[in-house]
Design a protein around this motif. Structure first.
Motif, PDB file in Angstrom:
ATOM      1  N   PRO A  66       0.702  -1.312   0.005  1.00  0.00           N
ATOM      2  CA  PRO A  66       0.080   0.127   0.022  1.00  0.00           C
ATOM      3  C   PRO A  66       0.867   1.084  -0.188  1.00  0.00           C
ATOM      4  CG  PRO A  66       0.021  -1.088   2.035  1.00  0.00           C
ATOM      5  CD  PRO A  66       0.867  -2.067   1.249  1.00  0.00           C
ATOM      6  N   PRO A  67       0.425   2.378  -0.164  1.00  0.00           N
ATOM      7  CA  PRO A  67       1.178   3.691  -0.388  1.00  0.00           C
ATOM      8  C   PRO A  67       2.100   3.925   1.157  1.00  0.00           C
ATOM      9  CG  PRO A  67      -1.233   4.036  -1.016  1.00  0.00           C
ATOM     10  CD  PRO A  67      -1.077   2.869  -0.574  1.00  0.00           C
ATOM     11  N   GLY A  68       3.250   4.001   0.908  1.00  0.00           N
ATOM     12  CA  GLY A  68       3.925   4.471   2.250  1.00  0.00           C
ATOM     13  C   GLY A  68       3.761   5.746   2.598  1.00  0.00           C
ATOM     14  N   GLY A  69       4.673   6.120   3.696  1.00  0.00           N
ATOM     15  CA  GLY A  69       4.454   7.537   4.214  1.00  0.00           C
ATOM     16  C   GLY A  69       5.051   8.625   3.435  1.00  0.00           C
ATOM     17  N   GLU A  70       4.316   9.911   3.499  1.00  0.00           N
ATOM     18  CA  GLU A  70       4.657  11.009   3.010  1.00  0.00           C
ATOM     19  C   GLU A  70       6.141  11.233   3.605  1.00  0.00           C
ATOM     20  OE1 GLU A  70       3.257  15.386   1.801  1.00  0.00           O
ATOM     21  OE2 GLU A  70       1.724  13.959   2.766  1.00  0.00           O
ATOM     22  N   VAL A  71       7.134  11.728   2.610  1.00  0.00           N
ATOM     23  CA  VAL A  71       8.311  12.153   3.415  1.00  0.00           C
ATOM     24  C   VAL A  71       8.156  13.329   4.154  1.00  0.00           C
ATOM     25  CG1 VAL A  71       9.584  11.156   1.433  1.00  0.00           C
ATOM     26  CG2 VAL A  71       9.023  13.558   1.188  1.00  0.00           C
ATOM     27  N   PRO A  72       8.659  13.513   5.418  1.00  0.00           N
ATOM     28  CA  PRO A  72       8.476  14.676   6.027  1.00  0.00           C
ATOM     29  C   PRO A  72       9.003  16.057   5.499  1.00  0.00           C
ATOM     30  CG  PRO A  72      10.362  13.238   6.779  1.00  0.00           C
ATOM     31  CD  PRO A  72       9.710  12.661   5.688  1.00  0.00           C
ATOM     32  N   GLN A  73       9.894  15.978   4.585  1.00  0.00           N
ATOM     33  CA  GLN A  73      10.227  17.370   3.989  1.00  0.00           C
ATOM     34  C   GLN A  73      10.607  17.115   2.623  1.00  0.00           C
ATOM     35  OE1 GLN A  73      14.154  18.638   5.603  1.00  0.00           O
ATOM     36  NE2 GLN A  73      13.826  17.270   7.257  1.00  0.00           N
ATOM     37  N   ASP A  74      10.764  18.189   1.973  1.00  0.00           N
ATOM     38  CA  ASP A  74      11.534  17.944   0.853  1.00  0.00           C
ATOM     39  C   ASP A  74      12.975  18.353   0.736  1.00  0.00           C
ATOM     40  OD1 ASP A  74      11.719  17.997  -2.175  1.00  0.00           O
ATOM     41  OD2 ASP A  74      10.632  19.786  -2.640  1.00  0.00           O
ATOM     42  N   TYR A  75      13.630  17.323   1.042  1.00  0.00           N
ATOM     43  CA  TYR A  75      14.874  17.348   1.268  1.00  0.00           C
ATOM     44  C   TYR A  75      15.911  18.134   0.194  1.00  0.00           C
ATOM     45  CZ  TYR A  75      13.831  13.515   4.742  1.00  0.00           C
ATOM     46  OH  TYR A  75      13.283  12.921   5.745  1.00  0.00           O
ATOM     47  N   ARG A  76      16.815  18.801   0.778  1.00  0.00           N
ATOM     48  CA  ARG A  76      17.678  19.578   0.165  1.00  0.00           C
ATOM     49  C   ARG A  76      19.053  18.977  -0.042  1.00  0.00           C
ATOM     50  NH1 ARG A  76      15.012  23.431  -2.894  1.00  0.00           N
ATOM     51  NH2 ARG A  76      16.756  24.811  -2.993  1.00  0.00           N
ATOM     52  N   PHE A  77      19.526  18.332  -1.255  1.00  0.00           N
ATOM     53  CA  PHE A  77      20.580  17.791  -1.254  1.00  0.00           C
ATOM     54  C   PHE A  77      21.791  18.886  -2.238  1.00  0.00           C
ATOM     55  CE2 PHE A  77      17.744  14.555  -1.362  1.00  0.00           C
ATOM     56  CZ  PHE A  77      17.953  13.670  -0.319  1.00  0.00           C
ATOM     57  N   GLU A  78      22.808  18.283  -2.101  1.00  0.00           N
ATOM     58  CA  GLU A  78      24.044  19.118  -2.954  1.00  0.00           C
ATOM     59  C   GLU A  78      24.488  18.032  -4.002  1.00  0.00           C
ATOM     60  OE1 GLU A  78      27.428  22.217  -2.146  1.00  0.00           O
ATOM     61  OE2 GLU A  78      27.701  20.280  -1.156  1.00  0.00           O
ATOM     62  N   ARG A  79      24.540  18.655  -5.378  1.00  0.00           N
ATOM     63  CA  ARG A  79      25.054  17.760  -6.133  1.00  0.00           C
ATOM     64  C   ARG A  79      25.803  18.877  -7.238  1.00  0.00           C
ATOM     65  NH1 ARG A  79      19.748  17.178 -10.110  1.00  0.00           N
ATOM     66  NH2 ARG A  79      19.472  19.364 -10.638  1.00  0.00           N
ATOM     67  N   ILE A  80      26.471  18.111  -8.209  1.00  0.00           N
ATOM     68  CA  ILE A  80      27.260  18.941  -9.148  1.00  0.00           C
ATOM     69  C   ILE A  80      26.537  19.164 -10.385  1.00  0.00           C
ATOM     70  CG2 ILE A  80      29.136  18.863 -10.860  1.00  0.00           C
ATOM     71  CD1 ILE A  80      30.100  19.305  -7.878  1.00  0.00           C
ATOM     72  N   GLY A  81      26.008  20.558 -10.790  1.00  0.00           N
ATOM     73  CA  GLY A  81      25.251  20.808 -11.714  1.00  0.00           C
ATOM     74  C   GLY A  81      25.815  20.601 -13.180  1.00  0.00           C
ATOM     75  N   ALA A  82      25.179  21.091 -14.013  1.00  0.00           N
ATOM     76  CA  ALA A  82      25.497  20.817 -15.402  1.00  0.00           C
ATOM     77  C   ALA A  82      26.817  21.885 -15.673  1.00  0.00           C
ATOM     78  CB  ALA A  82      24.211  21.365 -16.454  1.00  0.00           C
ATOM     79  N   ASN A  83      26.790  22.925 -15.127  1.00  0.00           N
ATOM     80  CA  ASN A  83      28.004  23.768 -15.248  1.00  0.00           C
ATOM     81  C   ASN A  83      29.138  23.535 -14.514  1.00  0.00           C
ATOM     82  OD1 ASN A  83      27.174  24.408 -12.601  1.00  0.00           O
ATOM     83  ND2 ASN A  83      26.927  26.597 -12.800  1.00  0.00           N
ATOM     84  N   GLY A  84      29.377  22.117 -13.968  1.00  0.00           N
ATOM     85  CA  GLY A  84      30.380  21.693 -13.120  1.00  0.00           C
ATOM     86  C   GLY A  84      30.458  22.314 -11.599  1.00  0.00           C
ATOM     87  N   MET A  85      29.645  23.164 -11.326  1.00  0.00           N
ATOM     88  CA  MET A  85      29.877  23.658 -10.121  1.00  0.00           C
ATOM     89  C   MET A  85      28.602  22.988  -9.118  1.00  0.00           C
ATOM     90  SD  MET A  85      32.101  25.733 -10.443  1.00  0.00           S
ATOM     91  CE  MET A  85      31.976  26.908  -8.965  1.00  0.00           C
ATOM     92  N   PRO A  86      29.043  23.175  -7.525  1.00  0.00           N
ATOM     93  CA  PRO A  86      28.027  22.686  -6.920  1.00  0.00           C
ATOM     94  C   PRO A  86      26.606  23.250  -6.667  1.00  0.00           C
ATOM     95  CG  PRO A  86      30.100  22.779  -5.545  1.00  0.00           C
ATOM     96  CD  PRO A  86      30.075  23.394  -7.030  1.00  0.00           C
ATOM     97  N   GLU A  87      25.619  22.728  -6.593  1.00  0.00           N
ATOM     98  CA  GLU A  87      23.953  23.414  -6.593  1.00  0.00           C
ATOM     99  C   GLU A  87      23.350  22.561  -5.760  1.00  0.00           C
ATOM    100  OE1 GLU A  87      22.656  23.224 -10.665  1.00  0.00           O
ATOM    101  OE2 GLU A  87      22.022  21.177 -10.548  1.00  0.00           O
TER     102      GLU A  87
END
Length: 238
Positions: free
Chosen positions: A42-63
């Motif tokens: 059955p449907p699981g629990g709704e995530v408690p927040q829209d977590y913010r992660f860091e990644r490398i963007g298309a320009n090669g810089m962290p975002e």
């Protein structure tokens, strides 16, 4: 049923192999039944927040990117918690072994679902390790500064006391852990679908939890051999 036969095999061998084949067929049926049971959750629990992660963007810089934006064109998101936090000098060899396999499959997975590897280390450190390892097809996210790993058991901070004891943790000790989590985007709401709870389940004698075996080629190959897995432990280099 009729069987293939191999050159010069004995009747004893064929009898034993045929009995094993029956068990392999039963295992195949059970694997399919478990997968169907998983899909029917059955449907699981709704995530408690829209977590913010860091990644490398298309320009090669962290975002910074929100979890809800990770799905791309898909409705399913797979996150793997990689044991390479800032307290570790080097990554977990077992996690690294697993990701060696996942890297090869990532281009195919991307046709059906979004896949990211997450860890607490800074994004530059994760990307540097991926480059050294030759992981050209894996996408990494840093969870530094958010509570994703704690909430979805990529670390030990919210594990129940009984499970901490089973894991051999000492009082006051915290650690990062291996975990797969699958999320579903339904009408704009992100819900948890499935997690690799087998990681924290009691184990049988002479086994580890084996929660990642289904995506690791090494163990499947070794299980085909006369020697089996034995006590083999992978290394980061040979």
């Amino acid at each position: 049923m009729s069987h293939v036969t191999y050159p010069n095999e004995s009747a004893e061998y064929r009898k034993a192999r045929s009995a094993l084949l029956e068990e392999e067929m039963a295992l195949r049926r059970h694997i399919e039944a478990v997968a169907a049971q998983r899909r029917a959750l059955p449907p699981g629990g709704e995530v408690p927040q829209d977590y913010r992660f860091e990644r490398i963007g298309a320009n090669g810089m962290p975002e910074t990117v929100a979890m809800s934006r990770l799905f791309g064109p898909h409705r399913t998101l797979i996150l793997y918690s990689f044991m390479y936090g800032p307290d570790r000098d080097t990554p977990c060899p077992m996690c690294t072994l697993l990701l060696d396999s996942v890297n090869g499959a990532a281009r195919h997975i991307g046709q059906r679902a979004a896949l990211y590897i997450v860890a607490k280390s800074p994004i530059a450190r994760l990307v540097a390790w991926a480059r050294e390892r030759g992981w050209a097809h894996l996408q990494f996210l840093s969870t530094a500064g958010n509570s994703y790993n704690a909430d979805y058991f990529g670390d030990s901070t919210k594990l129940p006391a009984e499970i901490r004891a089973l894991s051999g943790g000492k009082p006051g000790e915290e650690w990062d852990d291996t975990a797969f989590n699958v999320f579903r985007l339904d009408n704009g709401t992100v819900r948890h679908f499935w997690g690799s709870d087998l990681t924290w389940a009691p184990t049988e004698a002479d086994t580890d939890h084996r929660s990642g075996d289904a995506v690791s080629a090494l163990w499947g190959l070794l299980d085909m051999t006369p020697e089996g897995r034995g006590q083999f432990m992978p290394k980061l280099a040979y």
